[in-house]
Design a protein around this motif. Sequence first.
Motif, mmCIF file in Angstrom:
data_model
loop_
_atom_site.group_PDB
_atom_site.id
_atom_site.type_symbol
_atom_site.label_atom_id
_atom_site.label_comp_id
_atom_site.label_asym_id
_atom_site.label_seq_id
_atom_site.Cartn_x
_atom_site.Cartn_y
_atom_site.Cartn_z
ATOM 1 N N PRO A 204 0.821 -1.225 0.000
ATOM 2 C CA PRO A 204 0.000 0.000 0.000
ATOM 3 C C PRO A 204 0.850 1.268 0.000
ATOM 4 O O PRO A 204 1.901 1.338 0.662
ATOM 5 N N GLY A 205 0.385 2.267 -0.736
ATOM 6 C CA GLY A 205 1.103 3.535 -0.778
ATOM 7 C C GLY A 205 1.175 4.211 0.569
ATOM 8 O O GLY A 205 2.145 4.920 0.874
ATOM 9 N N ARG A 206 0.145 3.997 1.407
ATOM 10 C CA ARG A 206 0.151 4.594 2.741
ATOM 11 C C ARG A 206 1.326 4.095 3.566
ATOM 12 O O ARG A 206 2.014 4.874 4.250
ATOM 13 N N VAL A 207 1.584 2.793 3.505
ATOM 14 C CA VAL A 207 2.682 2.207 4.287
ATOM 15 C C VAL A 207 4.029 2.670 3.741
ATOM 16 O O VAL A 207 4.945 3.005 4.502
ATOM 17 N N ILE A 208 4.172 2.710 2.419
ATOM 18 C CA ILE A 208 5.421 3.158 1.819
ATOM 19 C C ILE A 208 5.693 4.619 2.162
ATOM 20 O O ILE A 208 6.844 5.011 2.413
#
Length: 368
Positions: free
Chosen positions: A313-317
């Motif tokens: 997920p982009g949020r985690v990255i």
Amino acid sequence: MREVITYVGIDAHKKDLFVAMLIGQEKTPVTWQLANEPHAVRRLVRKLERDAPGAVRACYEAGPCGYALQRQMTTARVNCQVIAPALVPRKPGDRVKTNRRDARKLVELLRAGLLTEVRPPTPEEEAVRDLCRARDDARADLQRCRHRLGKLLLRRGLHYSGRNWTRAHRQWIDRLDWTQPAERVVVEDYLLAIDHVEARLIELDARLTDLAQTEPYCEPVAWLRCFRGIDTLTAILILAELHDFRRFQAPRALMAYLGLVPGEDSSGEKHRRGRITRTGNTLVRRLLVETAWHYQHRPSVGVALARRRKGQPGRVIAVADKAQQRLCRRFRKLAAEHKPPPKIAVAIARELAGFLWAALQPAPASVN
């Protein structure tokens, strides 16, 4: 009509249980002793359900007896809690300690609401945690075996010019000529112990790697692997030891649980802050400190890290990138102030715990 609650404090030992019971607002608890055996615990539960007019709240301190007693006692009417022993209030002038007094103190503090509950793991979570601790025990055993042989070589004045415990180093040890037969026996025994522990470690690593690819660990492990310095084994060890990040309401709660916050002794106008408390989980604290050293290098995404981040997920990255930028900047700032490197690593580990907490929070629900 207000429900009358029965409170039970248990001082648990390997062979015996010392029980103190208070019904409602009674002042003097009733105490007795029983064997710490499954059938005796079942009789205790039946007695509490028979004598108590309403709900029953029981507790005992966390310790070597684990969570078996909590699972045996918990029923529809009996709620058994495991208490953090380090957070039990203690009177400075109290110099008498017995099992019955400990049970009475627990039941009185439980009724007053002054005890801190430990979140017990499920049997499945505890089994995974034990596997992770077995792996860490094997790592420590390997380190001890290598130290024994290394100190023997040092006493004989034998020094290897390269890096220790590589394939070339092992070949150098095998080529050494020992004039005394007893020395040869000792070295062969140390090498056999090293080979045995290395085989254990390889097998445990393979089991943990397979486990990290199953539910419910595959998703959070993949999220933690987006961080610099964290791969599969480190991620599964952290998750197995903490077993539920949602129980920490804020990042500071996780930092405090790991013992990464500074201790404080303030009174009046004096404010004293000392070294970290070192309470809570030792294994996770060590892993975070080891990971913190990776952030002394400039922020970058190498080939291995890019591969681990693929499909995540982009949020985690975004959280992992923010951590890399901030922690590197923080590391270099503290180094420029000539802080001791170990103290810098601890400070970075404390902030890294906050970023891990943020990454493992559930994604916010989308609003249509």
